[in-house]
Enzyme design. Structure first.
Site, PDB file in Angstrom:
ATOM      1  N   HIS A  77     -12.939  -2.716  -2.782  1.00  0.00           N
ATOM      2  CA  HIS A  77     -12.151  -2.165  -1.676  1.00  0.00           C
ATOM      3  C   HIS A  77     -12.561  -2.806  -0.348  1.00  0.00           C
ATOM      4  CE1 HIS A  77      -9.437   1.517  -1.291  1.00  0.00           C
ATOM      5  NE2 HIS A  77      -9.502   1.116  -0.038  1.00  0.00           N
ATOM      6  N   SER A  96       0.839  -1.196   0.000  1.00  0.00           N
ATOM      7  CA  SER A  96       0.000   0.000   0.000  1.00  0.00           C
ATOM      8  C   SER A  96       0.876   1.248   0.000  1.00  0.00           C
ATOM      9  CB  SER A  96      -0.896   0.026   1.237  1.00  0.00           C
ATOM     10  OG  SER A  96      -1.501   1.305   1.390  1.00  0.00           O
ATOM     11  N   TYR A 155      -2.103   5.780  -5.056  1.00  0.00           N
ATOM     12  CA  TYR A 155      -3.166   6.764  -5.204  1.00  0.00           C
ATOM     13  C   TYR A 155      -2.532   7.935  -5.936  1.00  0.00           C
ATOM     14  CZ  TYR A 155      -6.216   4.477  -1.751  1.00  0.00           C
ATOM     15  OH  TYR A 155      -7.035   3.601  -1.091  1.00  0.00           O
TER      16      TYR A 155
HETATM   17  C1  LIG Z   1      -7.618  -1.936   6.641  1.00  0.00           C
HETATM   18  C2  LIG Z   1      -7.644  -1.861   5.147  1.00  0.00           C
HETATM   19  C3  LIG Z   1      -6.836  -0.953   4.503  1.00  0.00           C
HETATM   20  C4  LIG Z   1      -6.823  -0.884   3.117  1.00  0.00           C
HETATM   21  N1  LIG Z   1      -5.976  -0.023   2.509  1.00  0.00           N
HETATM   22  C5  LIG Z   1      -5.926   0.016   1.164  1.00  0.00           C
HETATM   23  C6  LIG Z   1      -5.010   0.849   0.507  1.00  0.00           C
HETATM   24  O1  LIG Z   1      -4.224   1.554   1.129  1.00  0.00           O
HETATM   25  N2  LIG Z   1      -5.023   0.869  -0.842  1.00  0.00           N
HETATM   26  C7  LIG Z   1      -5.887   0.093  -1.571  1.00  0.00           C
HETATM   27  O2  LIG Z   1      -5.872   0.131  -2.802  1.00  0.00           O
HETATM   28  N3  LIG Z   1      -6.755  -0.739  -0.972  1.00  0.00           N
HETATM   29  C8  LIG Z   1      -6.788  -0.798   0.373  1.00  0.00           C
HETATM   30  N4  LIG Z   1      -7.654  -1.658   0.978  1.00  0.00           N
HETATM   31  C9  LIG Z   1      -8.488  -2.558   0.161  1.00  0.00           C
HETATM   32  C10 LIG Z   1      -7.771  -3.905  -0.071  1.00  0.00           C
HETATM   33  O3  LIG Z   1      -6.724  -3.747  -0.996  1.00  0.00           O
HETATM   34  C11 LIG Z   1      -8.709  -4.967  -0.648  1.00  0.00           C
HETATM   35  O4  LIG Z   1      -9.381  -4.451  -1.762  1.00  0.00           O
HETATM   36  C12 LIG Z   1      -9.723  -5.508   0.348  1.00  0.00           C
HETATM   37  O5  LIG Z   1      -9.205  -5.519   1.650  1.00  0.00           O
HETATM   38  C13 LIG Z   1     -10.105  -6.923  -0.049  1.00  0.00           C
HETATM   39  O6  LIG Z   1     -11.062  -7.416   0.797  1.00  0.00           O
HETATM   40  P1  LIG Z   1     -10.774  -8.430   2.022  1.00  0.00           P
HETATM   41  O7  LIG Z   1     -10.248  -7.591   3.136  1.00  0.00           O
HETATM   42  O8  LIG Z   1     -12.130  -8.988   2.289  1.00  0.00           O
HETATM   43  O9  LIG Z   1      -9.790  -9.483   1.559  1.00  0.00           O
HETATM   44  C14 LIG Z   1      -7.679  -1.731   2.368  1.00  0.00           C
HETATM   45  C15 LIG Z   1      -8.485  -2.644   3.028  1.00  0.00           C
HETATM   46  C16 LIG Z   1      -8.477  -2.725   4.403  1.00  0.00           C
HETATM   47  C17 LIG Z   1      -9.354  -3.751   5.082  1.00  0.00           C
HETATM   48  O1  LIG Z   2      -8.464   2.512   4.510  1.00  0.00           O
HETATM   49  C1  LIG Z   2      -8.502   2.278   3.308  1.00  0.00           C
HETATM   50  O2  LIG Z   2      -9.278   1.435   2.834  1.00  0.00           O
HETATM   51  C2  LIG Z   2      -7.653   2.973   2.386  1.00  0.00           C
HETATM   52  O3  LIG Z   2      -7.680   2.634   1.254  1.00  0.00           O
HETATM   53  C3  LIG Z   2      -6.776   4.060   2.799  1.00  0.00           C
HETATM   54  C4  LIG Z   2      -6.708   5.202   2.011  1.00  0.00           C
HETATM   55  C5  LIG Z   2      -5.873   6.240   2.389  1.00  0.00           C
HETATM   56  C6  LIG Z   2      -5.112   6.122   3.535  1.00  0.00           C
HETATM   57  C7  LIG Z   2      -5.178   5.004   4.292  1.00  0.00           C
HETATM   58  C8  LIG Z   2      -5.988   3.948   3.914  1.00  0.00           C
END
Ligand SMILES: Cc1cc2nc3c(=O)[nH]c(=O)nc-3n(C[C@H](O)[C@H](O)[C@H](O)COP(=O)(O)O)c2cc1C
Ligand SMILES: O=C(O)C(=O)c1ccccc1
Length: 355
Positions: free
Chosen positions: A253, A104, A132
């Site tokens: 997401h 990430s 992003y």
């Molecule tokens: C705590 C958390 C933080 C996440 N942060 C990001 C992120 O920084 N960038 C991003 O593209 N997706 C982010 N996602 C989405 C994940 O990449 C992914 O799409 C999602 O967690 C998949 O679902 P699952 O948790 O059921 O496996 C985040 C998801 C969670 C749960």
């Molecule tokens: O929390 C998230 O799902 C996420 O994608 C995110 C976006 C910016 C900063 C930190 C997490």
């Protein structure tokens, strides 16, 4: 521990409740969050028999990055909230498992340090970098260069976040800032007014203006494959092919952006049909069992990502916990594949899944 649910229970005991809620939660009524998992429970597998499924090989190649299995680490933010070793632990575990970690951009460890940790474990770790894009394209380009120099092998642009979803658990817990000592390390020195140190700052870095021209811009700035993550509409998948992206990640997401969108597994067939094999299709959201992986591959995914399961492993046991989660999913998938009569991920076919 035997299941992802058990890891989640342990993680919940260990984590600050507000941090648990940040990881576990979804947008608004969390309808999509639940639906991602529920949708798999509605699907039935139809095995093939007498196919001699010994000597299975789970490995895949994704855009030139080999992976020991079609189960990748999805990008999740803020790993040091889950465990003091944070992304270093996750990267070591992923490298040991021989699978791809999509780092990430909102990591609490700098990409250079993450790559170095992975390299301690495997000489050529499969690291991809989630981006992003930001209005300040010069700054975006600087991050791209940093990630390239660190040795990442692909960029994954998240496109489902023109604005950040509303997570009511975070509002209730007033969780809007990283605790003192933690920062979004890849965004340090972003500029005078954006120290990048807090979640609330990061909220500002998602870019409402993002459009296909920005994807073309990024492609002109790097020779690495550019994937887009977070599409659910078949027409957008066709446009992705048209615009020359290297691959797509079907994702909502983890139910954290627009609530009430469908489960990813339910839109996968139409997206796979739209893409028609022109580029690799990845999927994430709700994968908790080997049978979930089998269903996604059968319906057209080339690989899947797991987000929260990795975070639960990390919170429960650091690097060892992440390793256990990845190996649990590998063994579970291997067994489900064998029971379906497959020897390789590509052996699974859509007719093996029933509604
Ligand atoms: C705590 C958390 C933080 C996440 N942060 C990001 C992120 O920084 N960038 C991003 O593209 N997706 C982010 N996602 C989405 C994940 O990449 C992914 O799409 C999602 O967690 C998949 O679902 P699952 O948790 O059921 O496996 C985040 C998801 C969670 C749960
Ligand atoms: O929390 C998230 O799902 C996420 O994608 C995110 C976006 C910016 C900063 C930190 C997490």
């Amino acid at each position: 521990m035997r299941t992802i649910a058990e890891f989640e229970a342990t993680a919940r005991e260990r984590l600050d409740p507000a941090h648990y809620d940040y990881f576990a939660g979804g947008a608004q009524d969390e309808i999509t969050l639940r639906e991602n998992e529920e949708a798999y429970k509605r699907l039935r597998l139809v095995p093939r028999v007498l196919r001699g499924s010994d000597k299975r090989d789970l490995s895949v190649d994704l855009l030139g990055t080999p992976s020991s299995m079609p189960i990748l680490v999805a990008p999740t933010a803020f790993h040091r909230l889950a465990h003091p070793d944070g992304e270093l632990a996750t990267a070591r575990a992923a490298a040991r498992a021989g699978t791809i970690m999509i780092v990430s951009m909102a990591s609490t460890t700098a990409i250079e340090d993450i790559a170095a940790a992975a390299r301690e474990v495997a000489p050529d770790p499969g690291l991809w970098f989630q981006l992003y894009l930001q209005p300040d394209l010069e700054f975006t380009e600087a991050i791209v260069r940093r990630a390239e120099n660190a040795g990442v092998k692909a960029f994954v642009v998240t496109v489902d976040s023109p604005v950040l979803g509303r997570r009511e658990r975070d509002d209730r817990n007033a969780f809007h800032d990283l605790p003192p000592g933690l920062a979004v390390e890849n965004l340090r020195n972003i500029g005078e007014n954006r120290s990048g140190g807090t979640a609330s700052h990061v909220r500002d870095i998602v870019m409402s203006a993002l459009n296909w021209d920005h994807i073309a811009w990024l492609r002109s700035k790097t020779r690495l494959p550019v994937l887009i993550k977070g599409l659910l509409h078949a027409e957008d998948a066709r446009l992705a092919v048209h615009h020359g992206v290297a691959g797509i990640v079907v994702s909502n997401h983890g139910g954290r952006q627009l609530d009430t969108v469908p489960a990813t597994i339910d839109v996968l067939p139409e997206i796979a049909a739209a893409v028609g094999g022109a580029l690799p299709v990845l999927l994430d959201g709700g994968i908790r069992r080997g049978t979930d992986v089998v269903k996604a591959l059968a319906l057209g995914a080339d690989a899947v990502g797991v987000g929260r399961p990795v975070v639960w492993g990390l919170a429960a046991g650091g690097r060892e916990g992440v390793s256990e989660v990845l190996e649990m999913l590998r063994a579970d998938f291997d067994q489900a594949l064998a029971l379906c009569g497959g020897r390789h991920p590509a052996d699974l076919t859509p007719d093996q899944v029933r509604r």
